[in-house]
Scaffold this motif. Sequence first.
Motif, PDB file in Angstrom:
ATOM      1  N   TRP A  51      -0.039 -10.333  11.419  1.00 30.42           N
ATOM      2  CA  TRP A  51      -0.892 -10.264  12.606  1.00 30.42           C
ATOM      3  C   TRP A  51      -0.842 -11.587  13.359  1.00 30.42           C
ATOM      4  O   TRP A  51      -0.725 -11.605  14.587  1.00 30.42           O
ATOM      5  CB  TRP A  51      -2.334  -9.941  12.205  1.00 30.42           C
ATOM      6  N   TYR A  54       2.544 -11.947  15.060  1.00 28.05           N
ATOM      7  CA  TYR A  54       2.717 -10.965  16.130  1.00 28.05           C
ATOM      8  C   TYR A  54       1.936 -11.382  17.374  1.00 28.05           C
ATOM      9  O   TYR A  54       2.430 -11.248  18.494  1.00 28.05           O
ATOM     10  CB  TYR A  54       2.264  -9.587  15.657  1.00 28.05           C
ATOM     11  N   THR A  55       0.718 -11.880  17.199  1.00 31.00           N
ATOM     12  CA  THR A  55      -0.072 -12.290  18.356  1.00 31.00           C
ATOM     13  C   THR A  55       0.497 -13.548  19.004  1.00 31.00           C
ATOM     14  O   THR A  55       0.293 -13.761  20.194  1.00 31.00           O
ATOM     15  CB  THR A  55      -1.540 -12.525  17.985  1.00 31.00           C
ATOM     16  N   GLN A  61      -1.250  -9.029  23.914  1.00 31.27           N
ATOM     17  CA  GLN A  61      -1.934  -8.061  23.057  1.00 31.27           C
ATOM     18  C   GLN A  61      -3.352  -8.528  22.741  1.00 31.27           C
ATOM     19  O   GLN A  61      -3.637  -9.717  22.701  1.00 31.27           O
ATOM     20  CB  GLN A  61      -1.165  -7.874  21.739  1.00 31.27           C
ATOM     21  N   THR A  62      -4.234  -7.573  22.485  1.00 33.75           N
ATOM     22  CA  THR A  62      -5.602  -7.906  22.101  1.00 33.75           C
ATOM     23  C   THR A  62      -5.587  -8.551  20.725  1.00 33.75           C
ATOM     24  O   THR A  62      -5.070  -7.962  19.777  1.00 33.75           O
ATOM     25  CB  THR A  62      -6.474  -6.636  22.061  1.00 33.75           C
ATOM     26  N   LEU A  64      -7.808  -8.935  18.532  1.00 31.95           N
ATOM     27  CA  LEU A  64      -8.688  -8.389  17.505  1.00 31.95           C
ATOM     28  C   LEU A  64      -8.119  -7.174  16.791  1.00 31.95           C
ATOM     29  O   LEU A  64      -8.672  -6.750  15.783  1.00 31.95           O
ATOM     30  CB  LEU A  64     -10.041  -8.025  18.121  1.00 31.95           C
ATOM     31  N   ASN A  65      -7.029  -6.598  17.278  1.00 32.66           N
ATOM     32  CA  ASN A  65      -6.473  -5.401  16.651  1.00 32.66           C
ATOM     33  C   ASN A  65      -6.122  -5.628  15.185  1.00 32.66           C
ATOM     34  O   ASN A  65      -6.464  -4.830  14.323  1.00 32.66           O
ATOM     35  CB  ASN A  65      -5.234  -4.927  17.404  1.00 32.66           C
ATOM     36  N   GLY A  66      -5.444  -6.711  14.899  1.00 32.43           N
ATOM     37  CA  GLY A  66      -5.064  -7.014  13.524  1.00 32.43           C
ATOM     38  C   GLY A  66      -6.258  -7.342  12.653  1.00 32.43           C
ATOM     39  O   GLY A  66      -6.307  -6.973  11.479  1.00 32.43           O
ATOM     40  N   VAL A  68      -9.307  -6.168  12.975  1.00 30.39           N
ATOM     41  CA  VAL A  68     -10.027  -4.928  12.683  1.00 30.39           C
ATOM     42  C   VAL A  68      -9.340  -4.196  11.533  1.00 30.39           C
ATOM     43  O   VAL A  68      -9.988  -3.710  10.599  1.00 30.39           O
ATOM     44  CB  VAL A  68     -10.123  -4.039  13.937  1.00 30.39           C
ATOM     45  N   PHE A  69      -8.023  -4.134  11.581  1.00 25.64           N
ATOM     46  CA  PHE A  69      -7.271  -3.487  10.505  1.00 25.64           C
ATOM     47  C   PHE A  69      -7.477  -4.226   9.186  1.00 25.64           C
ATOM     48  O   PHE A  69      -7.654  -3.611   8.132  1.00 25.64           O
ATOM     49  CB  PHE A  69      -5.793  -3.423  10.875  1.00 25.64           C
TER      50      PHE A  69
END
Length: 108
Positions: A51, A54-55, A61-62, A64-66, A68-69
């Motif tokens: 994560w 990737y960010t 990209q947002t 917080l996506n990673g 949250v997962f």
Amino acid sequence: IMIPLSWYLILAAGLFCIGLFVVLTKKSAIGILIGIELMLNAVNINLAAFWHYYTQLNPSQTPLNGMVFLAIVFIVAAAETAVGLALIISAYRRRNTSVAGEMDLLKG
């Protein structure tokens, strides 16, 4: 200072191998549960490392996506620990042993 992705992967692989070794060698159900938790933590390290990188590669990209997962994986791991410990305590009360080989509750 950027830590290379490979260092995180090596750390996670080492932690996963230790957890797998514990699961395969321990006879106690509590020890096996601890080994499974070590393996889940190795997976969480991988998720966080990928994560993060990737960010950095895709800043649009947002972010917080990673996270949250990752939080969902932590919640599932905590639930797995609670259910596993409850099953071990129940089996211990019935059989008076915590050795996994002697817990044959489903056998007729």
